[in-house]
Each structure stands twice: as structure tokens, then as C-alpha cells.
Design an enzyme around this catalytic site. Structure first.
Site, short mmCIF file in Angstrom:
data_model
loop_
_atom_site.label_atom_id
_atom_site.label_comp_id
_atom_site.label_asym_id
_atom_site.label_seq_id
_atom_site.Cartn_x
_atom_site.Cartn_y
_atom_site.Cartn_z
N GLU A 1 0.83 -1.21 0.00
CA GLU A 1 0.00 0.00 0.00
C GLU A 1 0.87 1.26 0.00
O GLU A 1 0.49 2.28 -0.58
CB GLU A 1 -0.97 0.00 1.18
CG GLU A 1 -1.99 -1.15 1.18
CD GLU A 1 -2.79 -1.30 -0.12
OE1 GLU A 1 -3.04 -0.27 -0.80
OE2 GLU A 1 -3.15 -2.44 -0.47
N GLU B 1 -0.54 -0.40 -9.88
CA GLU B 1 -0.15 -1.67 -9.29
C GLU B 1 1.34 -1.94 -9.49
O GLU B 1 1.97 -2.60 -8.68
CB GLU B 1 -1.01 -2.79 -9.91
CG GLU B 1 -0.96 -4.11 -9.17
CD GLU B 1 -1.59 -4.10 -7.77
OE1 GLU B 1 -2.18 -3.08 -7.37
OE2 GLU B 1 -1.48 -5.12 -7.08
N HIS C 1 1.60 2.20 -3.46
CA HIS C 1 0.50 2.99 -4.05
C HIS C 1 0.54 4.43 -3.51
O HIS C 1 0.35 5.39 -4.25
CB HIS C 1 -0.85 2.38 -3.67
CG HIS C 1 -1.22 1.14 -4.43
ND1 HIS C 1 -1.32 1.12 -5.80
CD2 HIS C 1 -1.54 -0.12 -4.01
CE1 HIS C 1 -1.68 -0.11 -6.19
NE2 HIS C 1 -1.81 -0.88 -5.13
#
Ligand code: CO
Length: 505
Positions: free
Chosen positions: A270, A299, A273
Site C-alpha cells: 500500500e 499496481e 501505491h
């Protein structure tokens, strides 16, 4: 940066900023719903979210927007405008046309159907009963086929759905990329099966206190360059990243006290991201360009950090001693090499989200093959369980005993997200190609990482990718970063290098 002087651009930015503010409010409310909202808050929250959605939709789909786009299209070709201005108008036009091509009645009907289908999917999965979900999925597929007709397509209906997640990608291109990916993944898997190297995965599956796992993960996240003054880290059932502004990016994680990698790998993923979102040029904030180039590109950033860095021997040369603080008794007789082996264990499994780096793409290819055939009318919903199980047997050599662990495991189709799955594998492949370029730039990458230096990676990615947000199409961006279009050979070479070393082939 964006031209803020031109009159028409000023009008456009005013509209963009207002639309963005509405969706930023939705995003914070959505984040809260998954983290801190009390159980009974759901009814009120659903109303708030829906009002924001409807208000934004009405504002966006006015004739005014169409006129403004027309006016700007002829204006932004001038020399005083940049790639940013042109990208903003191009994205705006694409989104606007998609929205107005779909009748309001159709959109409303679909959103109601999707929310009922999601509820039914949960029930069907809990009860392991595909036939409960099938009638809803039939309706969803029917409406998706209709949506493709409304939007218009060249070759396959599936193309236009895919385009919503990965602009510029088509079914035909994917079939090419995936057939190569499938072949070398199956070959790699076969070699691993025959290897006598057996990683000690049991060392990950003993008790590790939650608080300490979280402390450790936080340190890793910080070292990657996540800015806690422009972000937060909390817990939720399913880890996600939510961004309402480059200066407000929130990640969540999940902790399993009896499985060490859940919290750590989801934090690294995460944060990959989140660094993308925090790295977007602030001049693009409050516009639709403040986003990743595509789902696949987004991604690629999470995968690059999670797998290429976070599961590498170099990374653990630095971090393993610190990890020992989480649970000295469990890790006392383990060294960093054994630990890295355990983190990189490859074994066919039923659940996509728990799959290793090698088998993961087979799960995706299976879903891609089924969903394109469904949308294009080659198979029907009732065929799914059989087709699923046959492909599982063929690709992974295992068959789920229940549909809950098979075709009912993912939420995507219940939400109508057809065309989403392939972006996970595209992310893996972009990551391999980007990582290859990064290593050319930094031949001493491993030494730096082994000294605990990760910030140079963040800086390089921000410079080459993050700062542009959604300005460039994925196919152009990958060329800008690496000098060539998406090339499956990089992922193939990466698998060979990494897993050949681990499994001796
Ligand atoms: Co992700």
C-alpha cells in the site's frame, strides 16, 4: 504545469476543482467507513455518499461541460499550452463522453443491481452456493454487454470495458502478452515443483504480537519515504490506499498475529501505491490528472516495492536484525537467508490474494480468459464453475473443493468490474521493466538497499513516473521511463533470475 491564465482554462479548472472536491469528500467518507465508522453509521453514510455522487454526476454531465470541452479542444493545441493542459482536456472528454453515452436510467439501474449483487455474492460465498449468485451475475453480465454497446467498440465488447482500467489496452494485445506469460510461468512452476529446496514457511506462522508487528511495519513505511505529515496509516479488514489530495494519502493494513507477512507485505504494497499519490505534482492537485496513469501502472508501484525490494535478500540484510525485535524467541535460530526463502516460497494455492509471485499471474490469466468469454458471449454464467475448475487443474494442478474457494472468491464481478483483473498482471510486468531500468541507473542498488537506503528509489520513481499523475497514457509512459513498450521478457528474466537462484534451476 497547467495554464491558469487562459480564460477557457480558468473556467475548466473551476469546474474540475469543484468536481474534485466532491469526490475528495466521498473518498474521505469511504475511508472512514472502512476504518472508524460505528456499525450503525452505515445508513447515514450511504445517503451522504449517494448525494455527493449524484451532485457530482449532475454537475459533470451538463451541456456546459460539453461546450467547454469543444472550446478547449481547439485552444489547447497552441504553443502556450503543455502536455498537462492537453491531457486534462483529453481525459475530461473521455470521461464526459462515457458518462453521457450511458442513459441515466441505465446507470441508476446498474448501481442498484450491483449493490444487491454484492450482498448476494457475500451470502453465496458464505453458503458455498453459486446458484444463489448466478441469476444476479447473469443480469450483471447482460448489462455489461449492453454498456459495451452504448459506449461503442471496434473489435470486441470486452475492449471497451478494459479501456476503463487500462487506457490503450485491448483484448488482442492482452492475449498476446498473456499467452507468453502463461507459457513461461508454467515452465517456471514446473522447475520449482521438481526442486528439492523447501523453504521453512512455518517460521512465519507462529505468534507475533500485533503491536510490535505494527511498530516494525511503520518503520519500514517511513524508510520508504511515506510522508506521515501528508498521510496516515490505520487498520481495516482489507488493506487499501485512499487519496483525496497529494497531501492527504491514507493507507490501511491488516494484522494477523499468527502470520507475520500479512501486515508487513500489505504495508509495503500500500505504501507503493501511496508514494505514487504523494509524489504527484502539487500543480495537478484538485484535477482528474492527480491520479495514476492507469490501474496497471498504479499496481506496478505497489508490486515493485512489495516484491522487488521488500522480498529481496538485500532488503533483509538491513531489516532482519530489526525484525528480530518483534519476536526474539521465534526468530532466534533463523538467519536472514532462511527468512528471505520463507517470504519467497512458491506453491500453487486456491486463493488469488494469497498467491506467490510466480503463480499469481496464472490466477489472473484464468479470470481474464473467463471474463472476456463471458462478455463476448462465448460462455454463459452457468458454465463458470466448471470452466474455473478445469482451468485451475490445468494451470495450477489443484481443484477447489468448493466454489467459495473457487469462482466465488473475488468481489470484482459482483460489482461489475470486468476488465479490472488483467491490470494486476500488467502491474507485475510494468514493475519488472521499470525495475530493470532502475537497476541500470543504479548498478549499486543492492548495496544501497542493504545499507537501509530506500529514499533514492522513491525519488527516482517520483521523477520518472509519479509527478506526471495521469498526464500520459500507460503505453507512452512506459516508453518514456524505459525506452520501449511493455515487453514481457523483463518479467520472464526476473522470474528466471530470482527463482532460479532460490530453487536452483
Ligand atoms: Co494494489
Amino acid at each position: 504545469m497547467l495554464n491558469t491564465k487562459n480564460k477557457a482554462m480558468k473556467k475548466l479548472l473551476k469546474l474540475e476543482n469543484e468536481l474534485h472536491d466532491l469526490s475528495a469528500a466521498k473518498s474521505v467518507l469511504g475511508w472512514d467507513q472502512e476504518t472508524y465508522m460505528p456499525e450503525r453509521g452505515i445508513d447515514g453514510r450511504a445517503y451522504s455518499l449517494s448525494t455527493l455522487e449524484v451532485t457530482g454526476h449532475k454537475k459533470f454531465t451538463r451541456k456546459y461541460t460539453g461546450k467547454l470541452i469543444k472550446e478547449l479542444e481547439s485552444v489547447v493545441i497552441g504553443p502556450e499550452f503543455s502536455d498537462y493542459d492537453r491531457a486534462l482536456v483529453r481525459n475530461l472528454k473521455r470521461d464526459y463522453e462515457q458518462k453521457i453515452k450511458l442513459p441515466a436510467k441505465f446507470v441508476k439501474e446498474f448501481s442498484e443491481l450491483a449493490s444487491r449483487a454484492t450482498e448476494t455474492w457475500k451470502k453465496a460465498r458464505n453458503e458455498n452456493n453459486f446458484s444463489v449468485f448466478a441469476p444476479y451475475l447473469e443480469k450483471i453480465v447482460g448489462m455489461k454487454r449492453k454498456e459495451a454497446k452504448y459506449l461503442g467498440y471496434q473489435q470486441f465488447p470486452y475492449d471497451v470495458l478494459l479501456e476503463q482500467y487500462e487506457p490503450g489496452m485491448t483484448q488482442a494485445k492482452l492475449e498476446n502478452i498473456f499467452s507468453e506469460l502463461k507459457q513461461y510461468t508454467l515452465e517456471t512452476l514446473e522447475k520449482i515443483k521438481q526442486s528439492n529446496v523447501k523453504p521453512k514457511t512455518e517460521l512465519l506462522k507462529v505468534h507475533y504480537p500485533a503491536e510490535k508487528q505494527l511498530d516494525f511495519s511503520r518503520k519500514v513505511v517511513e524508510s520508504m519515504g511515506f510522508d506521515f505529515s501528508a498521510g496516515r496509516m490505520d487498520q481495516s479488514a482489507h488493506p487499501f490506499t485512499s487519496s483525496s489530495h497529494p497531501n492527504d494519502v491514507r493507507i490501511t493494513t491488516r494484522i494477523d498475529e499468527n502470520y507475520l507477512s500479512t501486515c508487513l507485505t500489505s504495508c509495503i504494497h500500500e505504501t507503493g501505491h501511496a508514494l505514487y499519490e504523494q509524489g504527484i505534482d502539487i500543480g495537478l492537485a484538485r484535477t482528474r490528472l492527480a491520479d495514476g496513469a492507469s490501474y496497471g501502472f498504479h499496481e506496478s508501484q505497489s508490486r515493485l516495492w512489495e516484491n522487488y525490494i521488500g522480498k529481496s535478500p538485500a532488503f533483509w540484510r538491513f531489516w532482519f536484525d530489526k525484525l528480530k525485535g518483534v519476536s526474539p524467541e521465534n526468530l532466534a535460530n533463523v538467519n536472514d537467508e532462511e527468512f528471505v526463502l520463507a517470504m519467497n516460497d512458491v506453491a500453487p494455492s486456491l486463493i488469488r490474494t494469497e498467491a506467490d509471485e510466480v503463480t499469481y499471474n496464472l490466477h489472473i490469466i484464468l479470470r481474464f480468459e473467463i471474463e472476456k468469454d463471458l462478455i463476448n458471449g462465448e460462455i454463459e454464467v452457468k458454465d463458470i464453475p466448471t470452466v474455473w475448475n478445469n482451468k485451475m487443474k490445468e494451470y495450477l494442478g489443484i481443484v477447489p473443493e468448493s466454489d467459495s474457494a473457487g469462482c466465488l472468491q473475488d468481489i470484482h464481478w459482483a460489482c461489475g468490474d470486468f476488465g479490472y483483473f488483467p491490470t494486476y498482471s500488467l502491474g507485475n510486468m510494468y514493475a519488472a521493466q521499470i525495475y530493470h531500468r532502475l537497476c541500470e541507473e543504479y548498478p549499486d542498488l543492492d548495496e544501497k538497499v542493504a545499507r537501509g537506503d530506500l529514499l533514492f528509489i522513491r525519488k527516482w520513481l517520483a521523477d520518472k513516473i509519479h509527478k506526471y499523475g495521469k498526464t500520459y497514457q500507460p503505453e507512452d509512459l512506459i516508453k518514456m521511463v524505459t525506452g520501449e513498450e511493455l515487453n514481457p521478457k523483463y518479467f520472464r528474466e526476473y522470474l528466471k533470475r530470482k527463482f532460479g537462484k532460490i530453487y536452483n534451476f
